[in-house]
Design a protein around this motif. Structure first.
Motif, mmCIF file in Angstrom:
data_model
loop_
_atom_site.group_PDB
_atom_site.id
_atom_site.type_symbol
_atom_site.label_atom_id
_atom_site.label_comp_id
_atom_site.label_asym_id
_atom_site.label_seq_id
_atom_site.Cartn_x
_atom_site.Cartn_y
_atom_site.Cartn_z
ATOM 1 N N ASP A 129 82.175 2.217 9.475
ATOM 2 C CA ASP A 129 82.021 0.979 8.702
ATOM 3 C C ASP A 129 82.770 -0.209 9.302
ATOM 4 O OD1 ASP A 129 80.476 2.405 6.939
ATOM 5 O OD2 ASP A 129 81.975 2.474 5.344
ATOM 6 N N TYR A 130 83.422 -0.036 10.432
ATOM 7 C CA TYR A 130 84.224 -1.119 11.009
ATOM 8 C C TYR A 130 83.423 -2.405 11.208
ATOM 9 C CZ TYR A 130 88.177 2.008 12.075
ATOM 10 O OH TYR A 130 89.242 2.859 12.008
ATOM 11 N N MET A 131 82.157 -2.293 11.549
ATOM 12 C CA MET A 131 81.343 -3.498 11.777
ATOM 13 C C MET A 131 81.180 -4.318 10.499
ATOM 14 S SD MET A 131 80.853 -3.770 14.927
ATOM 15 C CE MET A 131 79.742 -5.159 14.866
ATOM 16 N N GLN A 132 81.407 -3.693 9.343
ATOM 17 C CA GLN A 132 81.320 -4.415 8.078
ATOM 18 C C GLN A 132 82.466 -5.417 7.919
ATOM 19 O OE1 GLN A 132 78.736 -4.005 5.935
ATOM 20 N NE2 GLN A 132 77.895 -2.593 7.428
ATOM 21 N N LEU A 133 83.461 -5.329 8.800
ATOM 22 C CA LEU A 133 84.631 -6.206 8.718
ATOM 23 C C LEU A 133 84.611 -7.279 9.803
ATOM 24 C CD1 LEU A 133 87.364 -3.477 8.092
ATOM 25 C CD2 LEU A 133 86.021 -4.739 6.403
ATOM 26 N N ALA A 134 83.432 -7.618 10.278
ATOM 27 C CA ALA A 134 83.322 -8.556 11.401
ATOM 28 C C ALA A 134 83.752 -9.976 11.043
ATOM 29 C CB ALA A 134 81.890 -8.560 11.945
ATOM 30 N N SER A 135 83.317 -10.479 9.892
ATOM 31 C CA SER A 135 83.649 -11.847 9.474
ATOM 32 C C SER A 135 84.324 -11.795 8.103
ATOM 33 C CB SER A 135 82.381 -12.700 9.381
ATOM 34 O OG SER A 135 81.577 -12.273 8.286
ATOM 35 N N LEU A 136 84.873 -12.911 7.683
ATOM 36 C CA LEU A 136 85.480 -12.936 6.345
ATOM 37 C C LEU A 136 84.439 -12.690 5.261
ATOM 38 C CD1 LEU A 136 88.089 -15.819 6.605
ATOM 39 C CD2 LEU A 136 88.548 -13.385 6.371
ATOM 40 N N ASP A 137 83.238 -13.258 5.432
ATOM 41 C CA ASP A 137 82.185 -13.034 4.444
ATOM 42 C C ASP A 137 81.806 -11.562 4.369
ATOM 43 O OD1 ASP A 137 82.027 -15.675 3.630
ATOM 44 O OD2 ASP A 137 80.276 -16.146 4.860
ATOM 45 N N SER A 138 81.638 -10.919 5.539
ATOM 46 C CA SER A 138 81.261 -9.503 5.522
ATOM 47 C C SER A 138 82.408 -8.642 4.998
ATOM 48 C CB SER A 138 80.784 -9.036 6.898
ATOM 49 O OG SER A 138 81.822 -9.058 7.849
ATOM 50 N N CYS A 139 83.649 -9.039 5.279
ATOM 51 C CA CYS A 139 84.804 -8.337 4.699
ATOM 52 C C CYS A 139 84.734 -8.386 3.182
ATOM 53 C CB CYS A 139 86.117 -8.971 5.155
ATOM 54 S SG CYS A 139 86.638 -8.578 6.821
ATOM 55 N N ALA A 140 84.467 -9.553 2.644
ATOM 56 C CA ALA A 140 84.409 -9.712 1.187
ATOM 57 C C ALA A 140 83.284 -8.877 0.590
ATOM 58 C CB ALA A 140 84.238 -11.183 0.825
ATOM 59 N N GLU A 141 82.126 -8.879 1.237
ATOM 60 C CA GLU A 141 80.989 -8.087 0.743
ATOM 61 C C GLU A 141 81.329 -6.600 0.725
ATOM 62 O OE1 GLU A 141 77.920 -8.861 -0.514
ATOM 63 O OE2 GLU A 141 78.605 -10.936 -0.508
ATOM 64 N N TYR A 142 81.979 -6.142 1.764
ATOM 65 C CA TYR A 142 82.296 -4.720 1.899
ATOM 66 C C TYR A 142 83.496 -4.313 1.042
ATOM 67 C CZ TYR A 142 83.605 -0.297 4.072
ATOM 68 O OH TYR A 142 83.944 1.024 4.285
ATOM 69 N N LEU A 143 84.544 -5.130 1.038
ATOM 70 C CA LEU A 143 85.801 -4.726 0.410
ATOM 71 C C LEU A 143 85.877 -4.996 -1.090
ATOM 72 C CD1 LEU A 143 88.273 -5.914 3.185
ATOM 73 C CD2 LEU A 143 87.617 -3.549 2.655
ATOM 74 N N THR A 144 85.212 -6.035 -1.591
ATOM 75 C CA THR A 144 85.324 -6.379 -3.010
ATOM 76 C C THR A 144 84.977 -5.199 -3.919
ATOM 77 O OG1 THR A 144 84.976 -8.733 -2.561
ATOM 78 C CG2 THR A 144 84.588 -7.976 -4.821
ATOM 79 N N PRO A 145 83.868 -4.474 -3.679
ATOM 80 C CA PRO A 145 83.604 -3.310 -4.541
ATOM 81 C C PRO A 145 84.685 -2.231 -4.426
ATOM 82 C CG PRO A 145 81.650 -3.885 -3.267
ATOM 83 C CD PRO A 145 82.770 -4.721 -2.750
ATOM 84 N N LYS A 146 85.285 -2.099 -3.262
ATOM 85 C CA LYS A 146 86.351 -1.102 -3.082
ATOM 86 C C LYS A 146 87.606 -1.510 -3.868
ATOM 87 C CE LYS A 146 84.809 0.716 1.324
ATOM 88 N NZ LYS A 146 84.489 2.034 0.832
ATOM 89 N N PHE A 147 87.952 -2.810 -3.831
ATOM 90 C CA PHE A 147 89.063 -3.276 -4.641
ATOM 91 C C PHE A 147 88.764 -3.069 -6.134
ATOM 92 C CE2 PHE A 147 90.398 -5.989 -0.948
ATOM 93 C CZ PHE A 147 91.738 -5.624 -0.929
ATOM 94 N N THR A 148 87.546 -3.375 -6.543
ATOM 95 C CA THR A 148 87.152 -3.230 -7.942
ATOM 96 C C THR A 148 87.260 -1.766 -8.379
ATOM 97 O OG1 THR A 148 85.677 -5.127 -7.772
ATOM 98 C CG2 THR A 148 85.285 -3.628 -9.599
ATOM 99 N N ALA A 149 86.834 -0.863 -7.506
ATOM 100 C CA ALA A 149 86.900 0.567 -7.839
ATOM 101 C C ALA A 149 88.337 1.045 -8.015
ATOM 102 C CB ALA A 149 86.202 1.387 -6.736
ATOM 103 N N LEU A 150 89.264 0.370 -7.328
ATOM 104 C CA LEU A 150 90.680 0.713 -7.456
ATOM 105 C C LEU A 150 91.359 -0.001 -8.626
ATOM 106 C CD1 LEU A 150 91.683 0.653 -3.676
ATOM 107 C CD2 LEU A 150 91.478 2.675 -5.147
ATOM 108 N N GLY A 151 90.587 -0.852 -9.314
ATOM 109 C CA GLY A 151 91.142 -1.579 -10.454
ATOM 110 C C GLY A 151 91.947 -2.787 -10.063
ATOM 111 N N LYS A 152 91.670 -3.338 -8.896
ATOM 112 C CA LYS A 152 92.403 -4.525 -8.430
ATOM 113 C C LYS A 152 91.574 -5.756 -8.612
ATOM 114 C CE LYS A 152 95.256 -2.060 -5.191
ATOM 115 N NZ LYS A 152 95.994 -2.123 -3.986
#
Length: 85
Positions: free
Chosen positions: A62-85
């Motif tokens: 999944d490293y390519m999902q972290l290419a830009s800030l926008d793609s980081c946000a798309e990829y990471l936001t659900p992961k933060f949400t799943a952790l309750g952050k």
């Protein structure tokens, strides 16, 4: 965590890893490696800091999902949400 907060979390990690970089004018839709002097070790440091600071695992596939800030946000936001952050 909102997408903007997620982007800010990534910027904070980059600021710690590459303190000499000017992060004030980052374009959110352009690859980070095209804007900054980040090498593959810096990128791995970003992934490691995401795990250390926020408990987020990013598999190598999944490293390519972290290419830009926008793609980081798309990829990471659900992961933060799943952790309750």
């Amino acid at each position: 965590m909102t997408k903007d907060e997620c982007k800010q979390a990534v910027i904070e990690i980059i600021a710690d890893i590459a303190p000499d970089e000017d992060l004030g004018n980052l374009k959110h839709d352009v690859r980070l490696r095209d804007q900054l002097q980040l090498d593959s070790m810096d990128f791995l440091d970003i992934v490691m800091e995401l795990r250390k600071r926020h408990g987020i695992e990013v598999p190598e596939s999944d490293y390519m999902q972290l290419a830009s800030l926008d793609s980081c946000a798309e990829y990471l936001t659900p992961k933060f949400t799943a952790l309750g952050k």
